[in-house]
Scaffold this motif. Sequence first.
Motif, PDB file in Angstrom:
ATOM      1  N   PRO A  41      28.041 -52.388 -91.153  1.00  0.00           N
ATOM      2  CA  PRO A  41      28.005 -50.946 -90.888  1.00  0.00           C
ATOM      3  C   PRO A  41      26.689 -50.476 -90.269  1.00  0.00           C
ATOM      4  CG  PRO A  41      27.648 -51.369 -93.221  1.00  0.00           C
ATOM      5  CD  PRO A  41      27.954 -52.694 -92.593  1.00  0.00           C
ATOM      6  N   GLN A  46      23.923 -54.741 -85.931  1.00  0.00           N
ATOM      7  CA  GLN A  46      24.993 -55.096 -84.984  1.00  0.00           C
ATOM      8  C   GLN A  46      24.408 -55.407 -83.613  1.00  0.00           C
ATOM      9  OE1 GLN A  46      28.091 -52.232 -84.380  1.00  0.00           O
ATOM     10  NE2 GLN A  46      28.642 -52.085 -86.548  1.00  0.00           N
ATOM     11  N   SER A  64      32.923 -52.513 -88.193  1.00  0.00           N
ATOM     12  CA  SER A  64      31.967 -51.834 -89.073  1.00  0.00           C
ATOM     13  C   SER A  64      32.166 -52.234 -90.529  1.00  0.00           C
ATOM     14  CB  SER A  64      32.097 -50.313 -88.930  1.00  0.00           C
ATOM     15  OG  SER A  64      33.414 -49.902 -89.261  1.00  0.00           O
TER      16      SER A  64
END
Length: 372
Positions: A41, A46, A64
Motif C-alpha cells: 500500500p 512500490q 495495493s
Amino acid sequence: MAVNETVKYGIIGVGMMGREHLINLHHLRTQGVVVVCIADPHLPSQQLALELAKSFDWPLKVFSGHQELLDSGLCDVVVVSSPNMTHYQILMDILNHPKPHHVLVEKPLCTTVADCRKVVNAARKRPDMLVQVGLEYRYMPPVAKLIEIVKGGTLGQVKMVAIREHRFPFLVKVNNWNRFNSNTGGTLVEKCCHFFDLMRLFAGANPVCMMASGAMDVNHKDEIYDGKVPDIIDNAYVIVEFDNGARGMLDLCMFAEGSKNEQEISVVGHTGKGEAFVPESIVRFGSRMEGRDGVQTLKTENRLIKYEGLHHGSSYLEHLNFLSAIRVKGAKTPAADLNDGLISVAMGVAAQLSIEKGRFVNIEEVLDEHNC
C-alpha cells in the motif's frame, strides 16, 4: 513442478527487505525464476520496486493489497516481507485461498505464539503448499560451516552455545513501524529469533526455560511518533536451558558499531570448541586434547552465492534451497519450517516476558495455548 518450468513469484511488502528479495530472485533468473507481481500500500516502496524491476527488464503487475495479488492468480510462490504485525492475517489469507501458493515468510513468523499456532494449524490443512520461514542466518557461510562441524561430532556433545550480536541500532522502516513492541513482538522476537533458531540447531534440542535481563538504555529515547516514545529494548543478556542439558547465552547490544564482527558464535562440546565470526567469515575449532596449538582457522565461502546482499549471501542460499524444495515437492521439505518459526518466536516471547517479570520463564508458559 518440472525442473525446467518457470516459477513465478509475487512479493507482498516491497520495503527494504522486500526489495532485497527482488534482487536475490533476479540473481536466480538462470534457475527459471521470475517476479511477476508485487503488493504494497506504500506508494514510495512500490515505485522503488518498479524501478528495480525495470532495470531487470521484469514488468511487474502492482497491487495495493495482498488479497488482490492472490486473486490475480499470476504467481506460484509468494514472498511475505511486510511488517511483522501484518504476517498473521496475510498468511491466513494465503493458506485459506483456493489457489495454492508456496510461501517464504520473513522472520518472525508472527508476533505472538497464539498467531503462530493458528498459522501452523491452518498450514496442516494445505498439504499442497510449502511454507518456509526466513531464518536465513543458518545459511551464512561461517555459520553453516560451524553447523557442519558440530553435527559431524567434532566437538563432542554440545554443552554450551554463546552468541554475541553487537551491531548498529534498528534501521528506519516505513512509518517507523519497527520502533514499537506491539508491531515487532519485541526486540528479542524481531531480531533474536535468528539466534534462538541457531541455538536449537547447535544444541540439537528444544528450550525448557529462559532468563533474560535487558533494557532500552541508549537508542531511540529522543524519538517520538504520534506522541509515543519507542519501547523496543536495545541490549540484553539471555540464558536458555535446553532439554538435553545444554545451555545457551545471547549477548545483544544494538549500540555497538565499534565492533569488528557483528556476530560471534561459540559452541563448546565435551571434547572441543568451535567459533564462527561474521562478517569476517572465519571459523575456528579445536580439541581439548590438542589445546591452543591445535586450533584450526578456516576462511569460509560458498561458491553457489551469486549475490551477497544485506546478509552475506544467506538470503540467496535461502531462496535456492526453497526453490529446490518447490521443484521436488513431496521429496524435500523447507529447511526452516513452521515449527522452527514457532519455537524461535516462543523463545523470544519467553525472553521478553522474563525481562518484564524478572524471573525464569518456562517455555511451556508461552506455548500453552491457554496462556497465549
